[in-house]
Design an enzyme around this catalytic site. Structure first.
Site, PDB file in Angstrom:
ATOM      1  N   CYS A  82      -7.108  52.821  26.287  1.00  0.00           N
ATOM      2  CA  CYS A  82      -5.897  52.949  25.492  1.00  0.00           C
ATOM      3  C   CYS A  82      -6.187  53.970  24.394  1.00  0.00           C
ATOM      4  O   CYS A  82      -7.325  54.407  24.211  1.00  0.00           O
ATOM      5  CB  CYS A  82      -5.478  51.603  24.904  1.00  0.00           C
ATOM      6  SG  CYS A  82      -3.758  51.579  24.315  1.00  0.00           S
TER       7      CYS A  82
ATOM      8  N   CYS B 104      -4.629  53.455  21.095  1.00  0.00           N
ATOM      9  CA  CYS B 104      -4.180  52.938  19.793  1.00  0.00           C
ATOM     10  C   CYS B 104      -5.293  52.858  18.764  1.00  0.00           C
ATOM     11  O   CYS B 104      -5.061  53.108  17.574  1.00  0.00           O
ATOM     12  CB  CYS B 104      -3.498  51.584  19.966  1.00  0.00           C
ATOM     13  SG  CYS B 104      -4.536  50.286  20.672  1.00  0.00           S
TER      14      CYS B 104
ATOM     15  N   CYS C 153      -0.030  53.671  21.173  1.00  0.00           N
ATOM     16  CA  CYS C 153      -0.814  53.765  22.402  1.00  0.00           C
ATOM     17  C   CYS C 153      -0.571  55.054  23.173  1.00  0.00           C
ATOM     18  O   CYS C 153      -0.942  55.153  24.347  1.00  0.00           O
ATOM     19  CB  CYS C 153      -0.511  52.563  23.301  1.00  0.00           C
ATOM     20  SG  CYS C 153      -0.853  50.970  22.506  1.00  0.00           S
TER      21      CYS C 153
ATOM     22  N   LYS D  91       2.124  42.857  29.997  1.00  0.00           N
ATOM     23  CA  LYS D  91       1.650  42.791  28.618  1.00  0.00           C
ATOM     24  C   LYS D  91       2.853  42.764  27.693  1.00  0.00           C
ATOM     25  O   LYS D  91       3.647  43.703  27.651  1.00  0.00           O
ATOM     26  CB  LYS D  91       0.750  43.985  28.299  1.00  0.00           C
ATOM     27  CG  LYS D  91       0.188  43.960  26.876  1.00  0.00           C
ATOM     28  CD  LYS D  91      -0.712  45.159  26.623  1.00  0.00           C
ATOM     29  CE  LYS D  91      -1.256  45.147  25.202  1.00  0.00           C
ATOM     30  NZ  LYS D  91      -2.102  46.328  24.921  1.00  0.00           N
TER      31      LYS D  91
ATOM     32  N   ARG E  33      -5.896  43.126  15.573  1.00  0.00           N
ATOM     33  CA  ARG E  33      -5.744  44.384  14.833  1.00  0.00           C
ATOM     34  C   ARG E  33      -6.748  44.485  13.705  1.00  0.00           C
ATOM     35  O   ARG E  33      -7.097  45.577  13.273  1.00  0.00           O
ATOM     36  CB  ARG E  33      -4.303  44.519  14.357  1.00  0.00           C
ATOM     37  CG  ARG E  33      -3.419  44.832  15.567  1.00  0.00           C
ATOM     38  CD  ARG E  33      -1.962  44.702  15.383  1.00  0.00           C
ATOM     39  NE  ARG E  33      -1.309  44.856  16.689  1.00  0.00           N
ATOM     40  CZ  ARG E  33      -0.070  44.515  16.941  1.00  0.00           C
ATOM     41  NH1 ARG E  33       0.671  44.007  15.980  1.00  0.00           N
ATOM     42  NH2 ARG E  33       0.444  44.678  18.136  1.00  0.00           N
TER      43      ARG E  33
ATOM     44  N   ARG F 139       5.567  48.220  18.822  1.00  0.00           N
ATOM     45  CA  ARG F 139       5.275  48.653  20.196  1.00  0.00           C
ATOM     46  C   ARG F 139       6.291  48.116  21.201  1.00  0.00           C
ATOM     47  O   ARG F 139       6.019  48.059  22.400  1.00  0.00           O
ATOM     48  CB  ARG F 139       3.854  48.214  20.563  1.00  0.00           C
ATOM     49  CG  ARG F 139       2.795  48.925  19.725  1.00  0.00           C
ATOM     50  CD  ARG F 139       1.410  48.397  19.965  1.00  0.00           C
ATOM     51  NE  ARG F 139       0.448  49.169  19.172  1.00  0.00           N
ATOM     52  CZ  ARG F 139      -0.728  48.727  18.777  1.00  0.00           C
ATOM     53  NH1 ARG F 139      -1.116  47.507  19.114  1.00  0.00           N
ATOM     54  NH2 ARG F 139      -1.533  49.475  18.056  1.00  0.00           N
TER      55      ARG F 139
ATOM     56  N   GLU G 283       7.049  45.029  36.850  1.00  0.00           N
ATOM     57  CA  GLU G 283       5.898  45.773  36.321  1.00  0.00           C
ATOM     58  C   GLU G 283       4.676  45.585  37.223  1.00  0.00           C
ATOM     59  O   GLU G 283       3.983  46.549  37.561  1.00  0.00           O
ATOM     60  CB  GLU G 283       5.573  45.290  34.902  1.00  0.00           C
ATOM     61  CG  GLU G 283       6.544  45.733  33.830  1.00  0.00           C
ATOM     62  CD  GLU G 283       6.212  47.113  33.281  1.00  0.00           C
ATOM     63  OE1 GLU G 283       5.314  47.786  33.833  1.00  0.00           O
ATOM     64  OE2 GLU G 283       6.859  47.521  32.303  1.00  0.00           O
TER      65      GLU G 283
ATOM     66  N   LYS H 251      -1.046  39.192  29.694  1.00  0.00           N
ATOM     67  CA  LYS H 251      -1.485  39.148  28.301  1.00  0.00           C
ATOM     68  C   LYS H 251      -0.256  39.039  27.406  1.00  0.00           C
ATOM     69  O   LYS H 251       0.665  39.835  27.551  1.00  0.00           O
ATOM     70  CB  LYS H 251      -2.279  40.423  27.971  1.00  0.00           C
ATOM     71  CG  LYS H 251      -2.792  40.475  26.538  1.00  0.00           C
ATOM     72  CD  LYS H 251      -3.521  41.783  26.255  1.00  0.00           C
ATOM     73  CE  LYS H 251      -4.024  41.800  24.807  1.00  0.00           C
ATOM     74  NZ  LYS H 251      -4.682  43.086  24.465  1.00  0.00           N
TER      75      LYS H 251
ATOM     76  N   TYR I 248     -12.582  35.220  23.849  1.00  0.00           N
ATOM     77  CA  TYR I 248     -13.564  35.264  22.763  1.00  0.00           C
ATOM     78  C   TYR I 248     -14.372  33.975  22.710  1.00  0.00           C
ATOM     79  O   TYR I 248     -15.392  33.914  22.026  1.00  0.00           O
ATOM     80  CB  TYR I 248     -12.849  35.510  21.426  1.00  0.00           C
ATOM     81  CG  TYR I 248     -12.002  36.754  21.451  1.00  0.00           C
ATOM     82  CD1 TYR I 248     -12.581  38.012  21.343  1.00  0.00           C
ATOM     83  CD2 TYR I 248     -10.618  36.673  21.627  1.00  0.00           C
ATOM     84  CE1 TYR I 248     -11.806  39.164  21.396  1.00  0.00           C
ATOM     85  CE2 TYR I 248      -9.838  37.815  21.686  1.00  0.00           C
ATOM     86  CZ  TYR I 248     -10.431  39.060  21.560  1.00  0.00           C
ATOM     87  OH  TYR I 248      -9.659  40.197  21.634  1.00  0.00           O
TER      88      TYR I 248
END
Length: 325
Positions: free
Chosen positions: A119, A121, A129, A194, A204, A216, A232, A247, A312
Site C-alpha cells: 500500500c 498510505c 492509499c 476491506k 494508525r 478513505r 469485490e 478486514k 496481534y
C-alpha cells in the site's frame, strides 16, 4: 414423556468435548504483523496497542527469534519510513524500510514466510492509499505505483504480496507486473473485502498512516454493504488473486461465511487493531479473562470459515497452544 435427544452426552467430559470438537486453531493458521521503523536501537511500544512494538532493523532479530521459538511460520510486514512524499516513493524504493526488513528476515530465518503489505498510505505525506489529483485519490495512476511496489517487495524476497489499497483493478495490475518481472510464482493475498472501518484506529498509531484530509470512504467499502463485498471478491478472483481476505474480522463474520460459501480460495481474516486493543484494555481492568476471550474469538473466525488469521494476539495464542501462559 415424549422421547428427546440427549445432546449433553457429547459434552460430559473434557476428553469427550475434545473428541467431537468441530473447529480447531493451529499455530500454522496464525500470521503475525510486524512494524519496522527506520533508525537504530528502537523497540517502542505502540501506545494504543499494548504488547505491539515498533522495531528498527537492528532490534528485529530478538523479535524474530521469539516468533520462531513459538512456532509461528508467517509474518505480515509493515514499514514506517522516515521520509514521506506525495507519491509514496519509499514504498517502492530498493532501500525502502520494508525491502530492507524483508531481506533481513529472509537472511536470518529463510524458513519464515514473509507477507508484504502493499500500500502507499504509510509512505505518502497525505496518508492516502494512492496518488492525489484534484483533491481525489486517482485510481489508475495509483495502480502503476502499487505494481512497482509489489515488484520491489518480491525482488527483496517477499513470499506473498498482500495489497491493501482497495483501488479498482489492483490485483490485475500487480499480477501482470509480477509476471512480467519474473515473479509468476509469487502469490497475491488480496485484501478483497476491506471496509472503511473505525476498528482501524490504533493501527494508525502503529503505521503513522492517518489521512491528513478527508477519509478513505471513496475506496474502502461501506460497512452497510454485503453484496458489494461479494462483487469485490469475485473481481479479485477473476484477476488472479490466490488468497482472499476480509478486514476487519470480528464485526464482519457474516462476510467471512459468505465468501467461504462462494469461493474455494484460502480465506484470511484480519483481527484488526481495535479488536485487539479493546481486549487488552478490558483485560487490564480485570473485566474479562483475556485468554478465554481471545481463544473464543479465534475459534469464531474458524467456525465462520477462515483458514488463516492475521492477529496481534498471535504470540499469545501460540504460547497457549503450546501449553504456556
Amino acid at each position: 414423556m415424549q422421547p428427546f435427544e440427549r445432546h449433553r452426552r457429547l459434552r460430559k467430559t473434557t476428553a469427550m468435548r475434545n473428541l467431537v470438537r468441530e473447529h480447531h486453531v493451529r499455530i500454522e493458521d496464525l500470521i503475525y504483523p510486524l512494524f519496522i521503523v527506520e533508525g537504530e536501537g528502537i523497540k517502542e511500544e505502540v501506545p494504543s496497542m499494548p504488547g505491539v512494538y515498533h522495531f528498527s532493523l537492528d532490534r528485529l532479530d530478538e523479535e524474530l527469534q521469539e516468533v520462531v521459538s513459538l512456532g509461528i511460520q508467517a509474518l505480515l510486514v509493515f514499514g514506517v519510513p522516515a521520509d514521506k512524499d506525495d507519491c509514496g516513493s519509499q514504498a517502492y524504493a530498493e532501500d525502502g524500510v520494508v525491502q530492507k526488513a524483508i531481506r533481513r528476515i529472509k537472511e536470518k530465518h529463510p524458513e519464515l514466510l514473509v507477507i508484504a503489505d502493499t500500500c502507499l498510505c504509510q509512505y505518502t505525506d497525505h496518508g492516502h492509499c494512492g496518488v492525489i489529483g484534484e483533491g481525489y485519490v486517482q485510481n489508475d495512476p495509483s495502480l502503476a505505483l502499487l505494481a512497482q511496489t509489489a515488484v520491489s517487495q518480491a525482488k527483496a524476497g517477499a513470499d506473498v504480496i498482500a495489497p491493501s489499497n482497495m483501488m479498482d483493478g489492483f490485483v490485475a495490475a500487480i499480477r501482470q507486473a509480477l509476471d512480467e518481472a519474473g515473479y509468476a510464482d509469487v502469490p497475491i493475498m488480496s485484501y478483497a473485502v476491506k471496509y472503511a472501518s473505525s476498528y482501524y484506529g490504533p493501527f494508525r498509531d502503529a503505521a503513522h498512516s492517518a489521512p491528513q484530509f478527508g477519509d478513505r470512504r471513496t475506496y474502502q467499502m461501506d460497512p452497510a454493504n454485503a453484496r458489494e463485498g461479494l462483487r469485490e471478491a469475485a473481481a479479485d478472483v477473476a484477476q488472479g488473486a490466490d488468497f482472499l481476505m476480509v478486514k476487519p474480522a470480528l464485526a464482519y463474520m457474516d462476510m467471512v461465511q459468505r465468501l467461504r460459501e462462494r469461493f474455494d480460495l484460502p480465506l484470511v481474516v484480519y483481527n484488526v487493531s481495535a479488536e485487539y486493543s479493546m481486549v487488552k484494555a478490558a483485560a487490564a481492568n480485570g473485566w474479562i479473562d483475556e485468554q478465554q476471550i481471545v481463544w473464543e474469538t479465534m475459534v469464531g473466525f474458524k467456525r465462520a470459515g477462515a483458514d488463516l488469521i492475521i492477529t496481534y494476539h498471535a504470540k499469545d495464542v501460540a504460547r497457549w497452544l503450546q501449553g504456556g501462559k
